[in-house]
Design an enzyme around this catalytic site. Structure first.
Site, PDB file in Angstrom:
ATOM      1  N   THR A   1       2.304   1.312   5.940  1.00  0.00           N
ATOM      2  CA  THR A   1       1.578   2.438   5.374  1.00  0.00           C
ATOM      3  C   THR A   1       1.134   3.338   6.511  1.00  0.00           C
ATOM      4  O   THR A   1       0.756   2.832   7.575  1.00  0.00           O
ATOM      5  CB  THR A   1       0.337   1.982   4.575  1.00  0.00           C
ATOM      6  OG1 THR A   1      -0.554   3.087   4.379  1.00  0.00           O
ATOM      7  CG2 THR A   1      -0.427   0.879   5.289  1.00  0.00           C
ATOM      8  N   ASN A   2       1.200   4.645   6.309  1.00  0.00           N
ATOM      9  CA  ASN A   2       0.703   5.580   7.324  1.00  0.00           C
ATOM     10  C   ASN A   2      -0.819   5.617   7.339  1.00  0.00           C
ATOM     11  O   ASN A   2      -1.446   5.506   8.400  1.00  0.00           O
ATOM     12  CB  ASN A   2       1.241   6.989   7.053  1.00  0.00           C
ATOM     13  CG  ASN A   2       2.695   7.157   7.413  1.00  0.00           C
ATOM     14  OD1 ASN A   2       3.038   7.545   8.521  1.00  0.00           O
ATOM     15  ND2 ASN A   2       3.577   6.870   6.461  1.00  0.00           N
ATOM     16  N   THR A   3      -1.420   5.778   6.165  1.00  0.00           N
ATOM     17  CA  THR A   3      -2.860   6.013   6.086  1.00  0.00           C
ATOM     18  C   THR A   3      -3.673   4.909   6.735  1.00  0.00           C
ATOM     19  O   THR A   3      -4.632   5.175   7.478  1.00  0.00           O
ATOM     20  CB  THR A   3      -3.293   6.178   4.619  1.00  0.00           C
ATOM     21  OG1 THR A   3      -2.655   7.330   4.068  1.00  0.00           O
ATOM     22  CG2 THR A   3      -4.797   6.325   4.505  1.00  0.00           C
TER      23      THR A   3
ATOM     24  N   GLN B   1     -10.788   3.074   0.683  1.00  0.00           N
ATOM     25  CA  GLN B   1     -10.438   4.396   1.212  1.00  0.00           C
ATOM     26  C   GLN B   1     -11.323   5.468   0.581  1.00  0.00           C
ATOM     27  O   GLN B   1     -11.897   6.311   1.282  1.00  0.00           O
ATOM     28  CB  GLN B   1      -8.973   4.720   0.902  1.00  0.00           C
ATOM     29  CG  GLN B   1      -7.946   3.928   1.679  1.00  0.00           C
ATOM     30  CD  GLN B   1      -6.528   4.293   1.254  1.00  0.00           C
ATOM     31  OE1 GLN B   1      -6.317   4.979   0.244  1.00  0.00           O
ATOM     32  NE2 GLN B   1      -5.550   3.844   2.012  1.00  0.00           N
TER      33      GLN B   1
ATOM     34  N   CYS C   1       3.912   9.768   4.649  1.00  0.00           N
ATOM     35  CA  CYS C   1       3.402   8.797   3.688  1.00  0.00           C
ATOM     36  C   CYS C   1       4.620   8.000   3.255  1.00  0.00           C
ATOM     37  O   CYS C   1       5.673   8.583   2.962  1.00  0.00           O
ATOM     38  CB  CYS C   1       2.736   9.485   2.498  1.00  0.00           C
ATOM     39  SG  CYS C   1       2.235   8.331   1.198  1.00  0.00           S
ATOM     40  N   THR C   2       4.508   6.693   3.218  1.00  0.00           N
ATOM     41  CA  THR C   2       5.690   5.870   3.016  1.00  0.00           C
ATOM     42  C   THR C   2       6.320   6.033   1.638  1.00  0.00           C
ATOM     43  O   THR C   2       7.441   5.576   1.421  1.00  0.00           O
ATOM     44  CB  THR C   2       5.363   4.383   3.267  1.00  0.00           C
ATOM     45  OG1 THR C   2       4.201   4.011   2.523  1.00  0.00           O
ATOM     46  CG2 THR C   2       5.115   4.140   4.751  1.00  0.00           C
ATOM     47  N   GLU C   3       5.632   6.704   0.712  1.00  0.00           N
ATOM     48  CA  GLU C   3       6.219   6.951  -0.607  1.00  0.00           C
ATOM     49  C   GLU C   3       6.979   8.272  -0.712  1.00  0.00           C
ATOM     50  O   GLU C   3       7.761   8.456  -1.650  1.00  0.00           O
ATOM     51  CB  GLU C   3       5.131   6.957  -1.704  1.00  0.00           C
ATOM     52  CG  GLU C   3       4.572   5.597  -2.074  1.00  0.00           C
ATOM     53  CD  GLU C   3       3.475   5.148  -1.132  1.00  0.00           C
ATOM     54  OE1 GLU C   3       3.138   3.951  -1.146  1.00  0.00           O
ATOM     55  OE2 GLU C   3       2.964   5.988  -0.366  1.00  0.00           O
TER      56      GLU C   3
ATOM     57  N   MET D   1       0.827  -1.211   0.000  1.00  0.00           N
ATOM     58  CA  MET D   1       0.000   0.000   0.000  1.00  0.00           C
ATOM     59  C   MET D   1       0.862   1.263   0.000  1.00  0.00           C
ATOM     60  O   MET D   1       0.836   2.037   0.937  1.00  0.00           O
ATOM     61  CB  MET D   1      -0.930  -0.029   1.234  1.00  0.00           C
ATOM     62  CG  MET D   1      -1.858  -1.210   1.246  1.00  0.00           C
ATOM     63  SD  MET D   1      -2.601  -1.517   2.885  1.00  0.00           S
ATOM     64  CE  MET D   1      -1.271  -2.395   3.714  1.00  0.00           C
TER      65      MET D   1
END
Length: 241
Positions: free
Chosen positions: A93-95, A62, A207-209, A20
């Site tokens: 994932t943060n979200t 989401q 956000c991990t990206e 994710m």
């Protein structure tokens, strides 16, 4: 004469619930393995049990606000990871930490909360006010910011609505697809500098990206990359600090 490979063993197995997006989960996998190798040397690597989900399915939930169903799906995958032998779990994932309580309730192994790993680093550096970049869900909703405020007593600043829209769009339309544009980097750097002007002592790349696009050398503002901090927490549990 064969070398004794049992002189030092990681023993524990890290559980990763990822996908994710898979772009950032690949970073987790690399960072954790590199960290174990760097601390132990030789050919050591991390023992990892991982499930990588189909992000299209999760992103749809989401977008439609069906967090209950998303939580149920991830909780089922978390149980699979525990059954595979993981000693602790990271949700990559943060979200989706919005459904962390559902996931944690579904397993008996420790859940390593990403916001706690980030807050611990901020607290160790005595940072009291920090900016936050992430998806709209992470920036606007309380599930993430409240975890930093209590018990860590860290004030969180978020960008204004127009900049939130820009950050969110770039994450889903570019970063989650592995697309890196310099124009997007400049937008993020502008937003980071505005947070600094408002009093942020540093900025969380929540956000991990985002760490794929923005690096510390791009700005004098201290950055806290949650992917790196979360991975470091896993490495500590695997082989010690």
């Amino acid at each position: 004469m064969q070398k004794n490979c049992n002189t030092h063993t990681t023993r524990k197995t890290a559980g990763l619930l990822g996908g994710m997006s898979w772009e950032s989960t690949a970073l987790y996998y690399r960072l954790i393995n590199e960290g174990v190798r760097n601390r132990l040397g030789g050919l050591y690597s991390a023992r990892i049990a991982m499930v990588s989900v189909d992000f299209q399915e999760i992103e749809h939930l989401q977008a439609t606000g069906d967090w209950q169903q998303a939580g149920e799906l991830l909780a089922a995958d978390a149980r699979r990871i525990e059954a595979a032998g993981a000693d602790f779990l990271l949700l990559c994932t943060n979200t989706m930490h919005k459904v962390a309580d559902q996931i944690q309730a579904a397993i008996t192994i420790p859940f390593v909360h990403l916001a706690d790993a980030t807050a611990n680093r901020l607290a160790s550096q005595q940072v009291k006010t920090v900016g936050l970049l992430g998806t709209r869900f992470t920036m606007v909703e309380e599930f993430y910011r409240s975890r930093l405020r209590s018990p860590h007593n860290i004030e969180v600043l978020i960008p204004p609505p127009d900049d939130i829209d820009i950050i969110h769009r770039i994450i889903f339309e570019e970063l989650c697809k592995g697309i890196l544009h310099d124009s997007s980097r400049q937008e993020y750097l502008r937003i980071i500098d505005n947070l600094r002007r408002r009093g942020a002592e540093g900025v969380i790349l929540g956000c991990t990206e985002i760490g794929m696009l923005i690096r510390q050398q791009d700005t004098p503002v201290p950055l806290y990359d949650t992917t790196t901090l979360h991975a470091e927490a896993a490495i500590d549990l695997l082989v010690g600090p």
